[in-house]
Design a protein around this motif. Structure first.
Motif, PDB file in Angstrom:
ATOM      1  N   LYS A 480       0.859  -1.184   0.000  1.00 11.36           N
ATOM      2  CA  LYS A 480       0.000   0.000   0.000  1.00 11.36           C
ATOM      3  C   LYS A 480       0.889   1.225   0.000  1.00 11.36           C
ATOM      4  O   LYS A 480       1.795   1.345   0.820  1.00 11.36           O
ATOM      5  CB  LYS A 480      -0.869  -0.025   1.257  1.00 11.36           C
ATOM      6  N   LYS A 481       0.648   2.094  -0.949  1.00  8.54           N
ATOM      7  CA  LYS A 481       1.475   3.297  -1.029  1.00  8.54           C
ATOM      8  C   LYS A 481       0.602   4.439  -1.506  1.00  8.54           C
ATOM      9  O   LYS A 481      -0.194   4.276  -2.427  1.00  8.54           O
ATOM     10  CB  LYS A 481       2.597   3.053  -2.057  1.00  8.54           C
ATOM     11  N   GLN A 482       0.719   5.577  -0.884  1.00 12.53           N
ATOM     12  CA  GLN A 482      -0.059   6.732  -1.327  1.00 12.53           C
ATOM     13  C   GLN A 482       0.957   7.793  -1.708  1.00 12.53           C
ATOM     14  O   GLN A 482       1.611   8.382  -0.858  1.00 12.53           O
ATOM     15  CB  GLN A 482      -0.945   7.223  -0.167  1.00 12.53           C
ATOM     16  N   THR A 483       1.124   7.975  -3.021  1.00 11.97           N
ATOM     17  CA  THR A 483       2.085   9.001  -3.428  1.00 11.97           C
ATOM     18  C   THR A 483       1.334  10.064  -4.203  1.00 11.97           C
ATOM     19  O   THR A 483       0.966   9.852  -5.357  1.00 11.97           O
ATOM     20  CB  THR A 483       3.186   8.426  -4.330  1.00 11.97           C
ATOM     21  N   GLY A 484       1.115  11.160  -3.600  1.00 13.35           N
ATOM     22  CA  GLY A 484       0.400  12.261  -4.246  1.00 13.35           C
ATOM     23  C   GLY A 484      -1.003  11.836  -4.608  1.00 13.35           C
ATOM     24  O   GLY A 484      -1.796  11.466  -3.743  1.00 13.35           O
ATOM     25  N   GLN A 488      -1.031   2.983  -4.749  1.00 12.20           N
ATOM     26  CA  GLN A 488      -0.727   1.626  -5.209  1.00 12.20           C
ATOM     27  C   GLN A 488      -1.263   0.668  -4.176  1.00 12.20           C
ATOM     28  O   GLN A 488      -0.974   0.806  -2.990  1.00 12.20           O
ATOM     29  CB  GLN A 488       0.785   1.432  -5.290  1.00 12.20           C
ATOM     30  N   PHE A 489      -2.041  -0.313  -4.638  1.00  7.35           N
ATOM     31  CA  PHE A 489      -2.553  -1.273  -3.682  1.00  7.35           C
ATOM     32  C   PHE A 489      -2.550  -2.681  -4.259  1.00  7.35           C
ATOM     33  O   PHE A 489      -2.946  -2.909  -5.404  1.00  7.35           O
ATOM     34  CB  PHE A 489      -3.975  -0.893  -3.251  1.00  7.35           C
ATOM     35  N   GLY A 490      -2.101  -3.654  -3.470  1.00  9.19           N
ATOM     36  CA  GLY A 490      -2.150  -5.060  -3.866  1.00  9.19           C
ATOM     37  C   GLY A 490      -1.895  -5.925  -2.652  1.00  9.19           C
ATOM     38  O   GLY A 490      -1.036  -5.621  -1.831  1.00  9.19           O
ATOM     39  N   GLU A 491      -2.682  -6.994  -2.525  1.00 11.63           N
ATOM     40  CA  GLU A 491      -2.490  -7.867  -1.369  1.00 11.63           C
ATOM     41  C   GLU A 491      -2.486  -9.317  -1.842  1.00 11.63           C
ATOM     42  O   GLU A 491      -3.311  -9.700  -2.679  1.00 11.63           O
ATOM     43  CB  GLU A 491      -3.615  -7.636  -0.363  1.00 11.63           C
ATOM     44  N   VAL A 492      -1.551 -10.098  -1.332  1.00 15.62           N
ATOM     45  CA  VAL A 492      -1.384 -11.484  -1.794  1.00 15.62           C
ATOM     46  C   VAL A 492      -1.253 -12.444  -0.608  1.00 15.62           C
ATOM     47  O   VAL A 492      -0.517 -12.175   0.340  1.00 15.62           O
ATOM     48  CB  VAL A 492      -0.122 -11.611  -2.693  1.00 15.62           C
ATOM     49  N   TYR A 493      -1.998 -13.556  -0.691  1.00 15.88           N
ATOM     50  CA  TYR A 493      -1.831 -14.667   0.249  1.00 15.88           C
ATOM     51  C   TYR A 493      -1.324 -15.864  -0.542  1.00 15.88           C
ATOM     52  O   TYR A 493      -1.885 -16.177  -1.603  1.00 15.88           O
ATOM     53  CB  TYR A 493      -3.172 -15.062   0.880  1.00 15.88           C
ATOM     54  N   LEU A 494      -0.309 -16.513  -0.056  1.00 13.69           N
ATOM     55  CA  LEU A 494       0.155 -17.710  -0.763  1.00 13.69           C
ATOM     56  C   LEU A 494       0.654 -18.774   0.195  1.00 13.69           C
ATOM     57  O   LEU A 494       0.918 -18.503   1.366  1.00 13.69           O
ATOM     58  CB  LEU A 494       1.239 -17.349  -1.792  1.00 13.69           C
ATOM     59  N   LYS A 495       0.731 -20.014  -0.339  1.00 15.84           N
ATOM     60  CA  LYS A 495       1.267 -21.138   0.436  1.00 15.84           C
ATOM     61  C   LYS A 495       2.454 -21.684  -0.346  1.00 15.84           C
ATOM     62  O   LYS A 495       2.414 -21.709  -1.586  1.00 15.84           O
ATOM     63  CB  LYS A 495       0.246 -22.282   0.502  1.00 15.84           C
ATOM     64  N   ILE A 496       3.446 -22.142   0.361  1.00 11.67           N
ATOM     65  CA  ILE A 496       4.557 -22.787  -0.361  1.00 11.67           C
ATOM     66  C   ILE A 496       4.824 -24.154   0.247  1.00 11.67           C
ATOM     67  O   ILE A 496       4.523 -24.396   1.416  1.00 11.67           O
ATOM     68  CB  ILE A 496       5.850 -21.935  -0.343  1.00 11.67           C
ATOM     69  N   GLU A 497       5.354 -25.044  -0.586  1.00 13.72           N
ATOM     70  CA  GLU A 497       5.738 -26.354  -0.064  1.00 13.72           C
ATOM     71  C   GLU A 497       6.953 -26.884  -0.824  1.00 13.72           C
ATOM     72  O   GLU A 497       7.164 -26.531  -1.991  1.00 13.72           O
ATOM     73  CB  GLU A 497       4.577 -27.341  -0.152  1.00 13.72           C
ATOM     74  N   VAL A 557      -9.166   1.117  -8.470  1.00  8.93           N
ATOM     75  CA  VAL A 557      -8.427   2.265  -9.002  1.00  8.93           C
ATOM     76  C   VAL A 557      -6.918   2.120  -8.762  1.00  8.93           C
ATOM     77  O   VAL A 557      -6.113   2.280  -9.676  1.00  8.93           O
ATOM     78  CB  VAL A 557      -8.911   3.588  -8.351  1.00  8.93           C
ATOM     79  N   ASP A 558      -6.557   1.736  -7.549  1.00  7.87           N
ATOM     80  CA  ASP A 558      -5.147   1.781  -7.174  1.00  7.87           C
ATOM     81  C   ASP A 558      -4.358   0.502  -7.475  1.00  7.87           C
ATOM     82  O   ASP A 558      -3.146   0.467  -7.278  1.00  7.87           O
ATOM     83  CB  ASP A 558      -5.024   2.079  -5.667  1.00  7.87           C
ATOM     84  N   SER A 559      -5.042  -0.565  -7.907  1.00  9.29           N
ATOM     85  CA  SER A 559      -4.302  -1.810  -8.111  1.00  9.29           C
ATOM     86  C   SER A 559      -3.616  -1.822  -9.461  1.00  9.29           C
ATOM     87  O   SER A 559      -4.238  -2.062 -10.483  1.00  9.29           O
ATOM     88  CB  SER A 559      -5.236  -3.005  -7.979  1.00  9.29           C
ATOM     89  N   LYS A 560      -2.321  -1.580  -9.422  1.00 12.42           N
ATOM     90  CA  LYS A 560      -1.550  -1.609 -10.660  1.00 12.42           C
ATOM     91  C   LYS A 560      -0.635  -2.823 -10.622  1.00 12.42           C
ATOM     92  O   LYS A 560      -0.433  -3.428  -9.566  1.00 12.42           O
ATOM     93  CB  LYS A 560      -0.700  -0.348 -10.766  1.00 12.42           C
ATOM     94  N   GLU A 561      -0.061  -3.106 -11.783  1.00 19.39           N
ATOM     95  CA  GLU A 561       0.825  -4.262 -11.875  1.00 19.39           C
ATOM     96  C   GLU A 561       1.950  -4.202 -10.841  1.00 19.39           C
ATOM     97  O   GLU A 561       2.193  -5.164 -10.113  1.00 19.39           O
ATOM     98  CB  GLU A 561       1.410  -4.329 -13.286  1.00 19.39           C
ATOM     99  N   VAL A 562       2.616  -3.034 -10.745  1.00 18.45           N
ATOM    100  CA  VAL A 562       3.762  -2.926  -9.821  1.00 18.45           C
ATOM    101  C   VAL A 562       3.397  -3.316  -8.395  1.00 18.45           C
ATOM    102  O   VAL A 562       4.197  -3.923  -7.676  1.00 18.45           O
ATOM    103  CB  VAL A 562       4.369  -1.498  -9.788  1.00 18.45           C
TER     104      VAL A 562
END
Ligand SMILES: Nc1nc2c(ncn2[C@@H]2O[C@H](COP(=O)(O)OP(=O)(O)OP(=O)(O)O)[C@@H](O)[C@H]2O)c(=O)[nH]1
Ligand SMILES: [Mg+2]
Length: 683
Positions: A480-484, A488-497, A557-562
């Motif tokens: 989450k970042k608010q620049t001017g 930018q917003f993105g949230e990820v949950y993952l599992k690894i094995e 609105v705020d979810s961009k690739e980066v």
């Protein structure tokens, strides 16, 4: 000889130890068949086969050379291969193109490592095998002892098909003719042994033999071929490539007894991909669809990329339209060549058994299949197993600005050579070249300097450690970042094995209900993959792990690739930290040949390097082959150590066996070095 049929073709790879005389023998065979008027020598750098400037300078073959000769209505394709372990890739690749592997053994130095490796490789490939004992003219040759060690090491099925006579000045045939005088052993006994062995593959013939006591040579032909195919018979021939003794007789053996494409074991092909693939074997029928396999690619300075292939089925002419692998667009052959060392000889056609080449077809890669029908897509040949390159050198251009050209040249060289790889170490920002040995790497650097005028400085590379995880874990990150204005917003949950060793990396997406839109999943994957090249523990590539992205959140609105790249990367790092990550170290299989007297020193030294001995065998009186396993990181300077332990008489080779967990002390050391390096970078 323009119009020979497949039945008159013989394909033979000359393999065996460096210096056993393969190149000289190839020259002698060309001379005996009248293909050349005078034999060149390796010493003067005038052989047809070693035409490359570096081969002439080093007086050793460095690449497989293709030659062909015509004799008694037959066309023989010969492949002269290098014997140094460093260039083994070239010899292994040649096995894919031939019916017969001729293992050349020097009567002077006896059976050595590569000869016995080649015996095994050729057997795995179901090739017909022939042992050629060369240098029978040599003063110190003990031929009876050598024959005995060939039989004890390679098996009782190794039987002389001719024997030296007149003190090695000529050889006498034992197969067609039971009478004759030889220097040792008895011709009639050798003849009897051959017939006994051959009739064992044919019950009816065996009964007849027992009843009549003799079988006419004509009747023996078919069972002879079967015995060769089954590996039930491995003929041994004696020659001197230098004096020419036995060379005409060897040609005779190749013509009369070596298998034609129809008599050898046809190679295994697969149609389809993965588990759905079905096996089939090609048929050496000139009228069927074309199936040809590219077993060698050469970047020729004059004609560009040369794809060298063996025809397994069908006929290729100048007008044939060929598809490359699964490619949709065919190319017209145009010019078809057969190679005579460094010379390209234009030909009209190539039939099953022929080895030919086409130039300037960019799509052709090593190991691809060429075919002439849309129905023949997705065809592969049973892949060859090449040793994994384990000798590395880190290189840096001497002149600034050469980086791109170095990268281009190395790319071309790796296309030619399946045992050469280039790696870019992102942590240290260095280019590392991996090959099968120091000579291999030196040959690449010398070619770069002489052919492309590229000079580099070198230093030892890092050991190729890897990282992995040992437990499943969950990871989460909210970016989450608010620049001017826009955020930018993105949230990820993952599992690894963890995955089994060697499985690599898997990315799975099980996100439901659009919690992360499908269009942004590649961004998550990109973020995850950024971690793979440089693991968090010690900066080594991460492997053998499955990542399952199963939930997340996005903002219209705020979810961009980066945002998702970053969230993916950090969620993965979060999971790794909890998944008990470890450093893996490469363990190599080594084979060491040494005088029996040094056995104790050699095995003791290996154990002091955290290594273990897995076997020993006697190559011949006084010489042992020791096999073992050792961590690559402990083998630094081994060549010099072996030299000093054995008074220069030892030889060794290594290849990757597997990766295993590095001992705790080493793990600590590697991660603290990495931490220091990172602090340094941040400053
Ligand atoms: N006395 C003797 N020397 C031979 C004979 N054949 C080859 N040589 C010598 O052995 C040395 C090695 O011969 P090469 O033909 O280069 O051997 P190679 O097997 O091709 O070696 P690599 O290319 O390194 O694998 C050369 O000095 C040859 O002159 C032979 O029949 N008798
Ligand atoms: Mg050679």
């Amino acid at each position: 000889m323009a119009n020979y049929a497949s039945g008159n073709i013989r394909t033979v790879a000359l393999v065996g130890q460096g210096g056993s005389g393969k190149t000289t023998l190839a020259e002698a065979l060309l001379l005996a068949s009248g293909t050349i008027k005078e034999a060149g020598t390796v010493e003067r750098g005038t052989t047809v086969s070693d035409f490359d400037p570096l081969e002439k300078a080093w007086q050793h073959s460095l690449r497989a050379s293709l030659l062909h000769l015509d004799t008694q209505e037959s066309r023989i394709h010969l492949i002269d291969t290098p014997g140094f372990p460093d260039f083994m890739g070239q010899a292994i690749g040649a096995l894919d193109a031939v019916e017969t592997a001729a293992i050349v053994v020097s009567a002077q130095s006896g059976i050595e490592m590569i000869a016995s490796r080649m015996m095994d490789w050729a057997a795995t490939r179901r090739l017909c095998r022939l042992v050629i004992v060369n240098k029978i003219d040599a003063e110190n040759a003990d031929l009876p002892a050598l024959l005995a060690s060939i039989q004890s090491l390679f098996g009782k099925e190794c039987l002389p098909i001719n024997l030296p006579a007149n003190r090695g000045k000529k050889v006498v045939d034992c197969f067609f003719n039971p009478d004759g005088e030889s220097d040792f052993s008895s011709v009639s006994r050798a003849h009897g042994a051959l017939v006994d062995q051959v009739v064992e593959v044919d019950e009816a013939l065996m009964a007849k033999y027992l009843e009549q006591g003799e079988i006419a040579p004509d009747e023996l032909h078919a069972p002879f071929e079967k015995a060769l195919r089954d590996g039930h018979l491995v003929p041994v021939c004696f020659v001197s490539a230098k004096t020419g003794a036995g060379v005409a007789e060897l040609l005779e053996v190749l013509v009369k007894l070596a298998p034609s494409p129809a008599e050898g074991n046809p190679p295994l092909f697969y149609k389809g991909e993965g588990d759905a693939a079905t096996e089939f074997r090609s048929e050496p029928d000139p009228k069927k669809h074309v199936l040809a396999h590219v077993f060698k690619v050469v970047m020729d300075p004059f004609v560009g990329k040369l794809g060298i292939f063996r025809v397994h089925q069908g006929t290729v002419t100048k007008d044939t339209q060929l598809f490359v692998g699964d490619g949709r667009k065919p190319f017209k052959v145009g010019h078809l060549f057969m190679l005579q060392g460094g010379r390209n000889v234009e030909v009209d056609r190539a039939v099953p058994g022929d080895i030919a080449a086409v130039a300037k077809v960019d799509d052709i890669d090593f190991d691809c299949v060429l075919h002439d029908s849309h129905d023949e897509d997705h065809i592969h040949m049973q892949p060859l197993e090449f040793p994994t390159p384990m000798h590395g050198v880190a290189i840096e251009p001497k002149r600034r600005g050469d980086e791109q050209r170095i990268s281009d040249v190395l790319h071309r060289m790796t296309a030619e050579d399946p045992t050469l790889t280039v790696e870019h170490d992102t942590t240290l920002n260095e280019t590392v070249l991996w090959g099968l040995g120091d000579l291999h790497l030196r040959s690449v650097l010398e070619r770069m300097a002489s052919q492309f005028k590229l000079e580099v400085t070198t230093r030892p590379p890092r050991i190729p450690y890897r990282e992995t995880i040992t437990a499943p874990a969950e990871g989460h990150h909210r970016h989450k970042k608010q620049t001017g204005g826009a955020g930018q917003f993105g949230e990820v949950y993952l599992k690894i094995e963890p995955l089994p060793r060697g499985a690599g990396f898997e990315f799975v997406n099980t996100v439901k209900g659009g919690a992360i839109p499908t269009s942004l999943i590649p961004a998550v994957q990109k973020g995850v993959e950024q971690v793979l090249t440089s693991g968090p523990l010690a900066g080594f590539p991460l492997q053998d792990v499955r990542v399952n992205v199963y939930d997340g959140k996005y903002h219209p609105v705020d979810s961009k690739e980066v945002a998702f790249v970053s969230a993916g990367r950090k969620a993965f790092l979060d999971a790794i930290a909890k998944a008990r990550p470890i450093v893996l170290e490469p363990v190599v299989g080594v084979e060491i040949n040494c005088p029996a007297a040094n056995m104790g020193d050699v095995t003791g030294d290996l154990s002091s390097r955290r290594g273990q001995v897995t076997g020993t065998k006697t190559l011949q009186a006084g010489t042992l082959a020791v096999t073992g396993l050792a961590p690559l990181g402990e083998l630094e300077g081994y060549a010099a150590r072996l030299k000093s332990m054995t008074g220069g008489q030892g030889a060794w080779s290594m290849e990757l066996s597997h990766y295993e967990q590095a001992p705790p002390l080493l793990q600590q050391q590697l991660s603290s070095e990495y931490a220091k390096h990172r602090r340094h970078e941040e400053e």
